[in-house]
Design a protein around this motif. Structure first.
Motif, PDB file in Angstrom:
ATOM      1  N   ASP A 270       1.119  -0.779   0.024  1.00  0.00           N
ATOM      2  CA  ASP A 270      -0.360  -0.167  -0.167  1.00  0.00           C
ATOM      3  C   ASP A 270       1.060   1.742   0.013  1.00  0.00           C
ATOM      4  OD1 ASP A 270      -2.200  -1.650  -0.067  1.00  0.00           O
ATOM      5  OD2 ASP A 270      -2.385  -1.308   2.104  1.00  0.00           O
ATOM      6  N   ALA A 271       1.985   1.008   0.703  1.00  0.00           N
ATOM      7  CA  ALA A 271       3.022   2.295   1.295  1.00  0.00           C
ATOM      8  C   ALA A 271       3.509   2.611  -0.584  1.00  0.00           C
ATOM      9  CB  ALA A 271       3.800   1.834   2.421  1.00  0.00           C
ATOM     10  N   VAL A 272       3.911   2.000  -0.556  1.00  0.00           N
ATOM     11  CA  VAL A 272       5.003   2.011  -2.211  1.00  0.00           C
ATOM     12  C   VAL A 272       4.120   2.174  -3.348  1.00  0.00           C
ATOM     13  CG1 VAL A 272       6.473   0.948  -1.229  1.00  0.00           C
ATOM     14  CG2 VAL A 272       5.329   0.023  -2.538  1.00  0.00           C
ATOM     15  N   LEU A 273       2.885   1.911  -3.413  1.00  0.00           N
ATOM     16  CA  LEU A 273       2.119   2.487  -4.576  1.00  0.00           C
ATOM     17  C   LEU A 273       1.694   3.365  -4.623  1.00  0.00           C
ATOM     18  CD1 LEU A 273      -0.515  -0.991  -4.884  1.00  0.00           C
ATOM     19  CD2 LEU A 273       1.505  -0.282  -6.206  1.00  0.00           C
ATOM     20  N   GLU A 274       1.469   3.888  -3.097  1.00  0.00           N
ATOM     21  CA  GLU A 274       0.947   5.382  -2.608  1.00  0.00           C
ATOM     22  C   GLU A 274       2.330   6.019  -3.532  1.00  0.00           C
ATOM     23  OE1 GLU A 274      -0.332   8.282   0.689  1.00  0.00           O
ATOM     24  OE2 GLU A 274      -0.080   6.043   1.159  1.00  0.00           O
ATOM     25  N   GLN A 275       3.046   5.567  -3.123  1.00  0.00           N
ATOM     26  CA  GLN A 275       4.465   7.023  -3.527  1.00  0.00           C
ATOM     27  C   GLN A 275       4.784   6.835  -4.680  1.00  0.00           C
ATOM     28  OE1 GLN A 275       7.981   4.524  -2.113  1.00  0.00           O
ATOM     29  NE2 GLN A 275       9.366   6.484  -2.819  1.00  0.00           N
ATOM     30  N   ALA A 276       3.996   5.828  -5.284  1.00  0.00           N
ATOM     31  CA  ALA A 276       4.023   6.030  -7.514  1.00  0.00           C
ATOM     32  C   ALA A 276       2.624   6.435  -7.685  1.00  0.00           C
ATOM     33  CB  ALA A 276       3.898   4.743  -7.506  1.00  0.00           C
ATOM     34  N   GLY A 277       1.778   7.184  -6.724  1.00  0.00           N
ATOM     35  CA  GLY A 277       0.830   7.504  -7.239  1.00  0.00           C
ATOM     36  C   GLY A 277      -0.472   7.064  -7.140  1.00  0.00           C
ATOM     37  N   VAL A 278      -0.011   5.323  -7.165  1.00  0.00           N
ATOM     38  CA  VAL A 278      -1.757   4.484  -7.739  1.00  0.00           C
ATOM     39  C   VAL A 278      -2.364   4.456  -6.065  1.00  0.00           C
ATOM     40  CG1 VAL A 278      -1.711   2.359  -7.733  1.00  0.00           C
ATOM     41  CG2 VAL A 278       0.337   2.854  -8.463  1.00  0.00           C
ATOM     42  N   VAL A 279      -4.286   4.428  -6.578  1.00  0.00           N
ATOM     43  CA  VAL A 279      -4.296   4.706  -5.352  1.00  0.00           C
ATOM     44  C   VAL A 279      -4.990   2.408  -4.765  1.00  0.00           C
ATOM     45  CG1 VAL A 279      -6.846   4.572  -4.869  1.00  0.00           C
ATOM     46  CG2 VAL A 279      -5.923   5.998  -6.230  1.00  0.00           C
ATOM     47  N   SER A 280      -4.799   2.354  -4.179  1.00  0.00           N
ATOM     48  CA  SER A 280      -5.057   1.186  -3.197  1.00  0.00           C
ATOM     49  C   SER A 280      -5.824   0.752  -2.991  1.00  0.00           C
ATOM     50  CB  SER A 280      -3.497   0.192  -2.098  1.00  0.00           C
ATOM     51  OG  SER A 280      -2.710   0.535  -3.074  1.00  0.00           O
ATOM     52  N   VAL A 281      -7.326  -0.035  -3.020  1.00  0.00           N
ATOM     53  CA  VAL A 281      -8.211  -0.755  -1.640  1.00  0.00           C
ATOM     54  C   VAL A 281      -8.417  -1.969  -0.848  1.00  0.00           C
ATOM     55  CG1 VAL A 281      -9.994   1.182  -3.742  1.00  0.00           C
ATOM     56  CG2 VAL A 281      -8.999  -1.417  -4.059  1.00  0.00           C
TER      57      VAL A 281
END
Length: 733
Positions: A270-281
């Motif tokens: 979740d954290a690294v995806l958010e860092q890349a601008g990706v939204v996690s659900v």
């Protein structure tokens, strides 16, 4: 592999498809695939391949792909697994761009399957063919009628789906088919990712005019770091939403340090995806709704949400749901409240959330007046309309339907004029009413679940925030192999765990703020070193075999000069009793320090994303508190500050109970320095600084542990995002 990029457009949008394993038996996949292509509107050439047939559904059948007279872009291989190598061998002299390998029995099936998968990948690379799968349900280009899955309920739309589960794909297709305004442009069952991997589809989908957002269901990525690199580049234009399965504690891998044990799969992902601008659900019922909102609504400039409700219950529940998601419910300005009071009854609440208190019962156009006031408020950047809107004609009187239809048009126009995201939650969503259809036609999501509505607004705020700082975040590019790894010699000596003394010495030599320390190898030396320190000392056994010294009784604090020699003997005895085979180097002597705020800062080498930095509340209860944040290396200053903002206990950092606030700049500098240190020393697989004392005067590392990999990481796997497999016409030498 270096070389020209794969012509993935020929795979995703082929002009000619060969069905290898085509069958005259109507029950076989090789027959059904041809039926689906013909009846689904595919206008390209279809070439059935079967050495034992001459004609299928009016099409000439060829004995092999190599016998087809025209150029073939894509092969759908529906043969048993053991036949696939011979099929790829047959394609050696063709100009085939890619193949979809449906069969199971590869790496998911054990050692023999792994060998077979390696064989087909090798053959594909040798012959310049890219593979989707194996163990895939297929792929679909919805707008071109290219359906290599056989699913007959895939509505057309603007969402591209990359999915590692055929059943999950069917579930999403079915969900979309029951909802207006949600549909797909492409579907790819990525399967085992033996060749083509998640990240390699992203540039094509980003450039595809039919795709407005990308949806991913992920069980595991073969190259998560390459996904981060590709995602970072495209999310400003094409949002990506990821649902990652395997989020439970069972999925956490064991490790020797606190950092490793805390690096749960879901937390890191979740954290690294958010860092890349990706939204996690986190929930499957949020996936399509969040993606649909991101594809059709403008980004939210802030997490400030206005709530417009036609009942107190919905107003309160919406406020609770938004707060739980980290959204803010700001108080409306006096001017806005006056506008609302002018159109609502005296019983209405106009502070936010706004409860119309019956003010819309006989005239639903009042919703528009209220929404206009709220959207114009400078404190509001998104609006949720919650309650019964769109269902007044069902619930009360049919005559209200026309009023609601006109109100829906005006609401959509209002949101568009102000470039403000609007999400509608209605208890009557399942009735498919005309007012809801009007909203959806204008790109306004209408959902039944309050949680899903809130998740959509949260995603819009998160996405807007991440895109705004995308150029300040990590590019996820790790440096090439280095020969300057000062720690690699330890591996040559057969050890992968540095003692605390060795770890601190390495960090101190690199300029890190380490508490003064020295090593005593006898009781007398311990007394002498303690005598050189003004005040009581901390004493800790030093052993590369004992990482958690407190558990071994190997730590003594506030030791006076007179007790230093005896404490040395006690600590050594406790360590020997805890682990008789442990190598004991001596006892570390350091001055006592006031605690300040105890932090943990560390690095762990994640299986999917490579080296990842962690920061959070530290100390002996770190695993209990689990108030931590993660980011992937290399870390920028903006990434480090975002990590500190992610820690829940902000009150401690800001100075609880009259204490001065922590020097955040010093913590940020330390985080960036840790990132630089690990990049320069790729043999480090885990680094654990716990505790790090932080106060108004800076930071100081009190304890440190470093674990090395038996085979030092070379940081070359993701220097670029070029494919690991050959492009069309290339070979992997």
């Amino acid at each position: 592999m270096a070389g020209a990029p794969t012509d993935i457009e020929r795979i995703m949008a082929p002009d000619a498809v060969a069905v290898v394993g085509a069958s005259t038996d109507e029950t076989k996949r090789g027959h059904q695939a041809i039926v689906t292509l013909q009846e689904g509107g595919y206008e390209g050439d279809i070439y059935p391949v079967n050495p034992n047939a001459e004609e299928i559904r009016g099409l000439d059948v060829y004995p092999a792909v190599s016998a087809i007279p025209g150029r073939v872009d894509l092969a759908l291989i529906v043969t048993p697994a053991h036949i696939v190598p011979s099929v790829l061998e047959d394609c050696a002299e063709t100009d085939l761009a890619g193949a979809v390998v449906i069969a199971v029995g590869f790496s998911e099936a054990g050692e023999n399957g792994e060998q077979l998968e390696a064989e087909i990948v090798s053959l594909a690379r040798e012959h310049g063919i890219r593979l989707i799968g194996p163990n895939t349900s297929g792929m679909i280009n919805v707008h071109r009628g290219l359906n290599l899955v056989g699913a007959d309920t895939v509505p057309e739309g603007s969402l591209a789906l990359l999915c590692q589960s055929g059943n999950m794909a069917i579930s999403l297709f079915t969900e979309a088919a029951t909802r207006e305004g949600v549909g797909f442009s492409h579907y790819v069952g990525v399967g085992n990712e033996a060749d083509l991997q998640f990240h390699e589809y992203l540039p094509f989908l980003d450039a595809d005019p039919e795709t407005d957002a990308i949806v991913c269901y992920v069980e595991g990525m073969s190259d998560g770091r390459a996904f981060l690199q590709a995602a970072r580049d495209i999310v400003p234009e094409t949002p990506i939403v990821v649902l990652k399965s395997g989020r439970s504690d069972v999925g956490k891998r064991s490790a020797s340090s606190h950092t490793g044990s805390l690096a749960g799969d879901a937390a890191v992902t979740d954290a690294v995806l958010e860092q890349a601008g990706v939204v996690s659900v986190e929930r499957s019922d949020e996936l399509l709704s969040v993606a649909n909102a991101l594809s059709s609504l403008p980004r939210a400039d802030s997490p400030n949400v206005g709530i417009l409700a036609d009942g107190g219950g919905h107003a309160t529940l919406a406020a609770d749901a938004c707060s739980e998601r980290g959204l803010s419910i700001p108080r409306l300005t006096d001017q806005t409240q006056e506008r609302l009071q002018a159109v609502l009854p005296d019983a209405a609440s106009v502070v936010n959330p706004v409860d119309v208190a019956g003010g819309t019962d006989n005239d639903q156009s009042v919703f528009v007046d209220c929404a206009a006031a709220i959207i114009a408020d400078p404190n509001v950047d998104a609006l949720m309309l919650t309650g019964l809107f769109g269902g007044y004609g069902v619930r009360f009187a049919e005559q209200y339907t026309d009023v609601e239809i006109e109100a829906a048009r005006e609401l959509a126009s209002l949101a568009a004029d102000h470039d403000t995201p609007l999400v509608v939650q209605s208890a009557y969503e399942g009735f498919d009413t005309e007012p809801h259809a009007v909203l959806r036609e204008q790109g306004i999501p209408v959902v039944e679940s309050l949680d899903v509505a809130t998740a959509s607004l949260s995603a819009l705020a998160t996405y807007g925030d991440r895109v705004a700082v995308a150029d300040q975040s990590s590019d996820f590019q790790l440096p090439a192999a280095t020969t300057d790894d000062t720690l690699a010699d330890t591996i040559g000596n057969g050890r992968t765990q540095l003692s605390e003394f060795e770890a601190k010495r390495a960090l101190a030599d690199d300029g890190f703020p380490v508490t003064p320390f020295d090593l005593a190898t006898s009781a007398d030396e311990a007394a002498a070193l303690a005598a050189d320190i003004d005040g009581p000392v901390a004493m800790k056994v030093v052993s590369p075999d004992i990482v958690h010294k407190s558990d071994a009784g190997g730590v003594a604090l506030n030791v006076g000069l007179d007790a230093a020699a005896a404490t040395y003997e006690d600590l050594c005895s406790a360590a020997a009793e805890y682990d008789p085979d442990a190598s004991l180097d001596g006892v570390l002597i350091s001055p006592m320090r006031d605690a300040g705020v105890e932090l943990i800062i560390g690095v762990v080498d994640d299986d999917q994303f490579g080296p990842v930095v962690m920061c959070g509340l530290g100390g002996v209860f770190v695993e209990v508190l689990e108030d931590i944040a993660f980011r992937a290396l290399p870390l920028t200053e903006a990434d480090a500050r975002a990590m500190l903002d992610d820690i829940e206990a902000q009150e401690l950092l800001d100075g609880a109970r009259g204490n001065p606030p922590v020097d955040r700049d010093a913590v940020v500098d330390l985080l960036v320095a840790v990132s630089t240190f690990v990049q320069a020393n790729p043999s480090v697989t885990e680094l654990d600084l716990n505790p790090v004392f932080a106060d108004a005067d800076g930071v100081e590392i009190v304890d440190a542990a470093i674990t090395l990999d038996e085979q030092p990481q070379q940081h070359t796997k993701n220097e670029d995002t070029e494919s690991a497999a050959p492009s069309q016409g290339e070979t992997d030498d």
